[in-house]
Scaffold this motif. Structure first.
Motif, short mmCIF file in Angstrom:
data_model
loop_
_atom_site.label_atom_id
_atom_site.label_comp_id
_atom_site.label_asym_id
_atom_site.label_seq_id
_atom_site.Cartn_x
_atom_site.Cartn_y
_atom_site.Cartn_z
N GLU A 197 0.83 -1.21 0.00
CA GLU A 197 0.00 0.00 0.00
C GLU A 197 0.87 1.26 0.00
N ALA A 198 1.96 1.22 0.76
CA ALA A 198 2.84 2.39 0.81
C ALA A 198 3.45 2.65 -0.56
N LEU A 199 3.83 1.60 -1.24
CA LEU A 199 4.37 1.74 -2.59
C LEU A 199 3.32 2.33 -3.53
N LEU A 200 2.10 1.83 -3.42
CA LEU A 200 1.03 2.33 -4.29
C LEU A 200 0.70 3.77 -3.97
N GLU A 201 0.72 4.12 -2.71
CA GLU A 201 0.41 5.50 -2.33
C GLU A 201 1.40 6.44 -2.99
N ALA A 202 2.69 6.09 -2.91
CA ALA A 202 3.72 6.92 -3.53
C ALA A 202 3.49 7.03 -5.03
N LEU A 203 3.01 5.94 -5.60
CA LEU A 203 2.83 5.87 -7.05
C LEU A 203 1.57 6.60 -7.50
N LEU A 204 0.53 6.58 -6.67
CA LEU A 204 -0.78 7.05 -7.12
C LEU A 204 -1.21 8.38 -6.54
N HIS A 205 -0.44 8.93 -5.61
CA HIS A 205 -0.97 10.10 -4.92
C HIS A 205 -1.20 11.27 -5.85
N THR A 206 -0.41 11.33 -6.93
CA THR A 206 -0.66 12.36 -7.94
C THR A 206 -2.03 12.18 -8.58
N SER A 207 -2.34 10.94 -8.93
CA SER A 207 -3.65 10.66 -9.52
C SER A 207 -4.78 11.00 -8.55
N PHE A 208 -4.59 10.66 -7.30
CA PHE A 208 -5.61 10.98 -6.30
C PHE A 208 -5.83 12.49 -6.24
N ASP A 209 -4.72 13.21 -6.23
CA ASP A 209 -4.82 14.67 -6.18
C ASP A 209 -5.58 15.20 -7.38
N GLU A 210 -5.28 14.64 -8.54
CA GLU A 210 -5.95 15.10 -9.75
C GLU A 210 -7.45 14.86 -9.69
N LEU A 211 -7.82 13.70 -9.17
CA LEU A 211 -9.25 13.38 -9.10
C LEU A 211 -9.99 14.30 -8.13
N THR A 212 -9.37 14.60 -7.01
CA THR A 212 -10.05 15.50 -6.07
C THR A 212 -10.06 16.93 -6.62
N ALA A 213 -8.99 17.32 -7.29
CA ALA A 213 -8.96 18.65 -7.90
C ALA A 213 -10.06 18.76 -8.96
N LYS A 214 -10.21 17.70 -9.72
CA LYS A 214 -11.25 17.66 -10.74
C LYS A 214 -12.63 17.83 -10.10
#
Lengths: 193, 193
Positions: B51-68
């Motif tokens: 999960e920690a690896l995925l968080e590092a990998l996906l947090h940009t995507s998460f940010d984009e989705l919430t920004a959207k």
DNA sequence: ACCTGAACACCGTTCAAGT
DNA sequence: ACCTGAACACCGTTCAAGT
């Protein structure tokens, strides 16, 4: 099959049922063999795959669900028949945590021991769906595979600890999407305005 | 962090991204370490869990989705805003096969490295849902967790090879269940007749 | 500080050897 | 015929030993 082998097989099956009820269908096969006081290789010769073990364990349930569908086909309301059968399907899977993933994999894998049962189940649902569509009670733009997918998705929700509490409510939400709300008086088509 | 450690970390992350794109999020961590020419223990010290690896990998995507979601909150149609954001969420998960299961587990596991991102995502969806409900465009009897569950269920469908072909169509079916069909003219409540 | 090989306890698969 | 221990190739976790 030799008598001792039969006895072994039945015993493994009983133990497997208990283990799966406790830990879900992903329980270690080694664990089942240990609990059954049997070599792992013995378990695997009786049931060469996890799917084969599950098929032996669940085929009665599958039969009951398809029989139920057959019975409902002559019931009064096509709409109620469809929804009540869907509810039974989804409810049944909750007894076997994790089975949904295996079933969705099995329905397109002709090599899987669960394949035939899943195809039969899908066909049973498709019959109830078609009947409901014929009286305009269900939307016309979905087929048996769509229905199978929706059942699987709802069953999967029930398998997730964090979402299980919403499964019943979301069943109603999805059911409302399948049904048109029209009563079974006319024979009008629906779905494409 | 020392410069060589930073370099190591970044390299592992890049390799992990490629491996996950190819094999899904359940890819073996040992495999990632091998491909990155790094000891498995090194990978695990940088990222103690998958999960920690995925968080590092996906947090940009998460940010984009919430920004959207934030951007859509001031858009013209609350209904279109909700549906288009839902579509983005579901569509995004298809890039990371298997991520849905981890996310549903993470949303109630405060220890998970993915927990915060999932909670933020749910909140973003809840805001769009509330806005649509306020104008009577979305049914009133669901909340942010229900919405998260529906997104997860649809994303999960897209992850299943045998059902993926129906995912787009079933998105529309489920979306139709969320929406009331009412246009955003009045402010009437809906859901409990 | 940071890295790593190796030991550990698991898993399902396979098969030669037993009864 | 039927059973089984053992070897195999994996997995993630942990840690003492290196640089």
């Amino acid at each position: 099959m030799r008598a001792d082998a039969r006895k072994n097989r039945d015993h493994v099956l009983a133990v497997a049922g208990a283990a799966i009820a406790e830990h879900g269908v992903d329980v270690s096969l080694r664990d089942i063999a240990r609990r059954a006081d049997v070599g792992l290789a013995t378990l695997l010769r009786h049931f060469p795959t996890r799917e084969a073990l599950l098929e032996a364990l669940l085929h009665t349930s599958f039969d009951e669900l398809t029989a139920k569908a057959d019975a409902l086909e002559t019931s009064g309301s096509p709409e109620d028949a469809l929804v009540s059968w869907l509810r039974d399907c989804v409810g049944w899977t909750t007894e076997y945590r994790g089975v949904t993933v295996l079933m969705t994999a099995a329905i397109e894998d002709t090599e899987s021991a669960l394949h035939a049962s899943c195809v039969t189940l899908r066909a049973a649902g498709a019959r109830l769906l078609t009947r409901a569509q014929a009286v305009g009670a269900a939307r016309g733009d979905i087929d048996g595979t769509d229905l199978f997918a929706l059942i699987a998705a709802l069953a999967w929700l029930g398998d997730q600890p964090s979402l299980a509490s919403r499964a019943d409510h979301l069943f109603d939400v999805v059911a409302s999407a399948i049904l048109t709300g029209a009563t079974a008086s006319g024979g009008g088509a629906e779905g494409s305005p």
